[in-house]
Design a protein around this motif. Structure first.
Motif, PDB file in Angstrom:
ATOM      1  N   ARG A   2       0.997  -1.478  -0.179  1.00 39.03           N
ATOM      2  CA  ARG A   2       0.054  -0.005   0.061  1.00 39.03           C
ATOM      3  C   ARG A   2       0.858   1.326  -0.064  1.00 39.03           C
ATOM      4  NH1 ARG A   2      -5.037   1.691   3.928  1.00 39.03           N
ATOM      5  NH2 ARG A   2      -5.866   3.249   2.598  1.00 39.03           N
ATOM      6  N   PRO A   3       0.618   2.214  -0.889  1.00 38.40           N
ATOM      7  CA  PRO A   3       1.478   3.349  -0.963  1.00 38.40           C
ATOM      8  C   PRO A   3       1.048   4.232   0.533  1.00 38.40           C
ATOM      9  CG  PRO A   3       0.294   3.145  -2.990  1.00 38.40           C
ATOM     10  CD  PRO A   3      -0.192   2.088  -2.054  1.00 38.40           C
ATOM     11  N   VAL A   4       1.954   4.908   0.995  1.00 43.36           N
ATOM     12  CA  VAL A   4       1.689   5.815   1.914  1.00 43.36           C
ATOM     13  C   VAL A   4       2.406   7.274   1.749  1.00 43.36           C
ATOM     14  CG1 VAL A   4       2.526   6.252   4.527  1.00 43.36           C
ATOM     15  CG2 VAL A   4       2.082   3.834   3.506  1.00 43.36           C
ATOM     16  N   VAL A   5       1.505   8.109   2.098  1.00 50.37           N
ATOM     17  CA  VAL A   5       1.802   9.777   1.968  1.00 50.37           C
ATOM     18  C   VAL A   5       1.938  10.071   3.341  1.00 50.37           C
ATOM     19  CG1 VAL A   5       0.840  11.872   0.957  1.00 50.37           C
ATOM     20  CG2 VAL A   5       0.644   9.921  -0.254  1.00 50.37           C
ATOM     21  N   LEU A   6       2.763  11.006   3.478  1.00 51.97           N
ATOM     22  CA  LEU A   6       3.105  11.366   4.968  1.00 51.97           C
ATOM     23  C   LEU A   6       2.704  12.794   4.901  1.00 51.97           C
ATOM     24  CD1 LEU A   6       3.858  11.009   7.854  1.00 51.97           C
ATOM     25  CD2 LEU A   6       6.340  11.342   7.195  1.00 51.97           C
ATOM     26  N   PHE A   7       2.187  13.587   5.992  1.00 49.31           N
ATOM     27  CA  PHE A   7       2.292  14.804   6.045  1.00 49.31           C
ATOM     28  C   PHE A   7       2.864  15.006   7.649  1.00 49.31           C
ATOM     29  CE2 PHE A   7       0.329  18.453   8.355  1.00 49.31           C
ATOM     30  CZ  PHE A   7       0.549  19.382   7.436  1.00 49.31           C
ATOM     31  N   LEU A  61      -0.788   9.339   6.219  1.00 52.69           N
ATOM     32  CA  LEU A  61      -0.187   9.495   7.716  1.00 52.69           C
ATOM     33  C   LEU A  61      -0.108  10.881   7.879  1.00 52.69           C
ATOM     34  CD1 LEU A  61       2.347   6.431   7.864  1.00 52.69           C
ATOM     35  CD2 LEU A  61      -0.197   6.314   8.746  1.00 52.69           C
ATOM     36  N   VAL A  62      -0.399  11.188   9.117  1.00 51.83           N
ATOM     37  CA  VAL A  62      -0.631  12.548   9.704  1.00 51.83           C
ATOM     38  C   VAL A  62       0.294  12.587  10.987  1.00 51.83           C
ATOM     39  CG1 VAL A  62      -1.948  14.499   9.975  1.00 51.83           C
ATOM     40  CG2 VAL A  62      -2.734  13.187   8.706  1.00 51.83           C
ATOM     41  N   ALA A  63       1.484  13.090  10.990  1.00 49.66           N
ATOM     42  CA  ALA A  63       2.341  12.951  12.047  1.00 49.66           C
ATOM     43  C   ALA A  63       2.385  14.504  12.725  1.00 49.66           C
ATOM     44  CB  ALA A  63       3.826  12.285  11.812  1.00 49.66           C
ATOM     45  N   GLY A  64       1.433  14.993  13.546  1.00 46.72           N
ATOM     46  CA  GLY A  64       1.380  16.094  14.246  1.00 46.72           C
ATOM     47  C   GLY A  64       0.570  16.510  15.226  1.00 46.72           C
ATOM     48  N   GLY A  65       0.834  17.020  16.291  1.00 46.90           N
ATOM     49  CA  GLY A  65      -0.163  17.382  17.266  1.00 46.90           C
ATOM     50  C   GLY A  65      -0.757  18.831  17.121  1.00 46.90           C
ATOM     51  N   GLY A  66      -1.296  19.228  18.196  1.00 50.78           N
ATOM     52  CA  GLY A  66      -1.761  20.608  18.175  1.00 50.78           C
ATOM     53  C   GLY A  66      -3.255  20.814  18.562  1.00 50.78           C
ATOM     54  N   ARG A  67      -3.693  22.014  18.666  1.00 50.90           N
ATOM     55  CA  ARG A  67      -5.166  22.374  19.088  1.00 50.90           C
ATOM     56  C   ARG A  67      -6.129  21.621  18.189  1.00 50.90           C
ATOM     57  NH1 ARG A  67      -2.893  27.330  20.766  1.00 50.90           N
ATOM     58  NH2 ARG A  67      -2.939  27.704  23.069  1.00 50.90           N
ATOM     59  N   ALA A 102     -10.289  18.233  16.032  1.00 48.45           N
ATOM     60  CA  ALA A 102     -11.292  18.691  15.099  1.00 48.45           C
ATOM     61  C   ALA A 102     -10.921  18.024  13.659  1.00 48.45           C
ATOM     62  CB  ALA A 102     -11.066  19.976  14.851  1.00 48.45           C
ATOM     63  N   TRP A 103      -9.900  17.908  13.251  1.00 45.51           N
ATOM     64  CA  TRP A 103      -9.223  17.161  12.105  1.00 45.51           C
ATOM     65  C   TRP A 103      -9.892  15.654  12.145  1.00 45.51           C
ATOM     66  CZ3 TRP A 103      -9.073  19.191   7.748  1.00 45.51           C
ATOM     67  CH2 TRP A 103      -8.747  20.461   7.540  1.00 45.51           C
ATOM     68  N   ARG A 104      -9.594  15.145  13.192  1.00 42.69           N
ATOM     69  CA  ARG A 104     -10.191  13.465  13.259  1.00 42.69           C
ATOM     70  C   ARG A 104     -11.710  13.370  13.036  1.00 42.69           C
ATOM     71  NH1 ARG A 104      -6.248  12.401  18.198  1.00 42.69           N
ATOM     72  NH2 ARG A 104      -4.890  10.935  17.321  1.00 42.69           N
ATOM     73  N   ARG A 139      -4.566   8.396   8.557  1.00 42.72           N
ATOM     74  CA  ARG A 139      -4.271   7.740  10.083  1.00 42.72           C
ATOM     75  C   ARG A 139      -3.740   9.014  10.797  1.00 42.72           C
ATOM     76  NH1 ARG A 139      -1.353   2.527  10.763  1.00 42.72           N
ATOM     77  NH2 ARG A 139      -3.018   1.737   9.591  1.00 42.72           N
ATOM     78  N   PHE A 140      -3.939   9.376  11.825  1.00 45.32           N
ATOM     79  CA  PHE A 140      -3.519  10.450  12.687  1.00 45.32           C
ATOM     80  C   PHE A 140      -2.639   9.778  13.831  1.00 45.32           C
ATOM     81  CE2 PHE A 140      -7.174  12.449  11.023  1.00 45.32           C
ATOM     82  CZ  PHE A 140      -6.693  13.657  10.723  1.00 45.32           C
ATOM     83  N   LEU A 141      -1.232  10.198  13.816  1.00 42.08           N
ATOM     84  CA  LEU A 141      -0.272   9.516  14.616  1.00 42.08           C
ATOM     85  C   LEU A 141       0.103  10.387  15.916  1.00 42.08           C
ATOM     86  CD1 LEU A 141       2.434   8.378  12.111  1.00 42.08           C
ATOM     87  CD2 LEU A 141       0.570   7.043  13.051  1.00 42.08           C
TER      88      LEU A 141
END
Length: 412
Positions: free
Chosen positions: A215-220, A253-259, A263-265, A278-280
């Motif tokens: 499966r191809p994985v794109v990361l932010f 894949l979303v690697a990042g926290g914050g306020r 809401a994004w989830r 998927r949020f990490l």
């Protein structure tokens, strides 16, 4: 917290002490890594180094020549924290000079006013707030903080004898927007310590993340706050368009926290795309996440450099990034397809992602020369360039490390 006059022991390093004022000295952020690398390099050379910061890596603080001055950030406030940082740095600097030391001072942007050195990792005057849709209290606070930050950086940078930028884009912003004389600005590109992932590392990383090999994985990789500067909103619009079509099989894949994380989830779940996104949260295992990825996407609206892109490429991962980011200067013409002209244009981003998906292996091969080039430049090289400039040595020849211009001596 500092109370009264700072009492410091005489330097035991045998060389002039250094005072570095930074938000942090650790491996969890671009500027924090850079400052930690500079401190480590100076300590290895036998300098006593005073670290004034909100957070300092314990291993660095334990060095026999390191002097850690940890400054609390009241209620997590950036404004109050930076004021405390400046006051603490002033006390430490005065105490060193009163003790007879010839101290070298490194500020970071507007966090401290010094007539010595300033290492700029971002230019607030070039970074307008992007907080549409955020709560009113945040927008008011964000604009107040931005106005103060612009004023503080202008005051500090116009006083420094030498200003070091992390890209040519940053150097131009300092001259045109802040008013720093061109002759006082030089560029030192960032480096790193990551290398392309092996097949074994990739397999282990995918096993850890529970991602199938095919499966191809794109990361932010970036913060998901109320400020949308990192451009996840643009990526999300592009991802929805792609997911509505036939055959789009990539995982984001979303690697990042914050306020804004929760809401994004919720937005992803409401759109019925939880299987494709998927949020990490924030992860200190970014090297492993990169090993599992096939592409990094960074549609930033402003980026002085872009260490996440630099590290992805060094890890063997192609990266799509906004053309205006500083790191884009290091892309050769052959990779121009991976530079976004407009970070607001989700349709264009979606089209580029489709083209990438049709040629994943081709793009990996295309980025290999740049990966080799960037990987040759270590954090120690970065610190060595910085110290050479601070000591008045001539700029190194272009391409000494990586076949590209790593330390820019030309004037605007």
């Amino acid at each position: 917290m500092f109370e009264g006059r700072e009492q410091l022991e005489p330097s035991r390093g045998g060389r002039d002490p250094w005072l570095i004022v930074a938000g942090g000295f650790h491996a969890r952020g671009g500027m924090d890594k850079a400052n930690a690398a500079l401190a480590s390099y100076l300590l290895e050379r036998g300098h006593e180094v005073h670290l004034v910061a909100h957070e300092i890596d314990p291993a660095l603080a334990r060095h026999t020549l390191a002097r850690a001055h940890v400054v609390p950030r009241p209620w997590g406030s950036l404004l109050l924290g930076e004021q405390r940082l400046s006051l603490a740095a002033g006390r430490v600097g005065r105490a060193l000079r009163e003790g007879g030391a010839r101290v070298r001072v490194v500020a970071n942007g507007g966090n401290f006013v010094s007539t010595d050195l300033n290492w700029v990792h971002a230019v607030h005057a070039a970074w307008p707030p992007k907080d549409a849709g955020a709560p009113l209290w945040f927008r008011v606070k964000n604009r107040l903080w931005h106005a103060l930050a612009v004023r503080r950086e202008r005051r500090a940078l116009r006083r420094a004898r030498l200003v070091v930028a992390n890209s040519e884009r940053t150097r131009r912003d300092l001259v045109s927007l802040v008013g720093v004389e061109p002759g006082r600005v030089q560029t030192v590109y960032l480096g790193g310590d990551l290398r392309p992932a092996s097949a074994h590392e990739r397999a282990e990383a995918r096993r850890w993340l529970g991602v199938g090999e095919r499966r191809p994985v794109v990361l932010f990789a970036g913060a998901l706050g109320h400020d949308h500067n990192k451009g996840f909103d643009t990526l999300w619009r592009a991802w929805r368009e792609l997911s509505a079509g036939v055959g789009w099989d990539a995982l984001l894949l979303v690697a990042g926290g914050g306020r804004g994380l929760n809401a994004w989830r919720a937005r992803v779940a409401a759109a019925g795309l939880a299987e494709g996104v998927r949020f990490l949260d924030f992860s200190e295992r970014l090297g492993e996440v990169l090993a599992a990825s096939d592409l990094l996407v960074s549609p930033v609206r402003y980026e002085a450099y872009g260490l996440n892109v630099h590290e992805a490429v060094c890890r063997g991962v192609p990266a799509l990034v906004s053309r205006g980011a500083g790191v884009a200067e290091r892309y050769p013409a052959s990779l121009s397809e991976m530079l976004l002209h407009d970070p607001e244009d989700a349709a264009d981003l979606a089209a580029r992602l489709r083209r990438w998906r049709r040629s994943i292996e081709t793009w990996k091969e295309a980025f290999a020369p740049l990966a080799v080039q960037l990987s040759r430049r270590s954090w120690s090289d970065v610190a060595a360039d910085f110290v050479a400039l601070a000591e008045g040595q001539p700029a190194r020849a272009a391409g000494e490390y990586d076949g590209a211009q790593t330390l820019v001596a030309e004037r605007v």
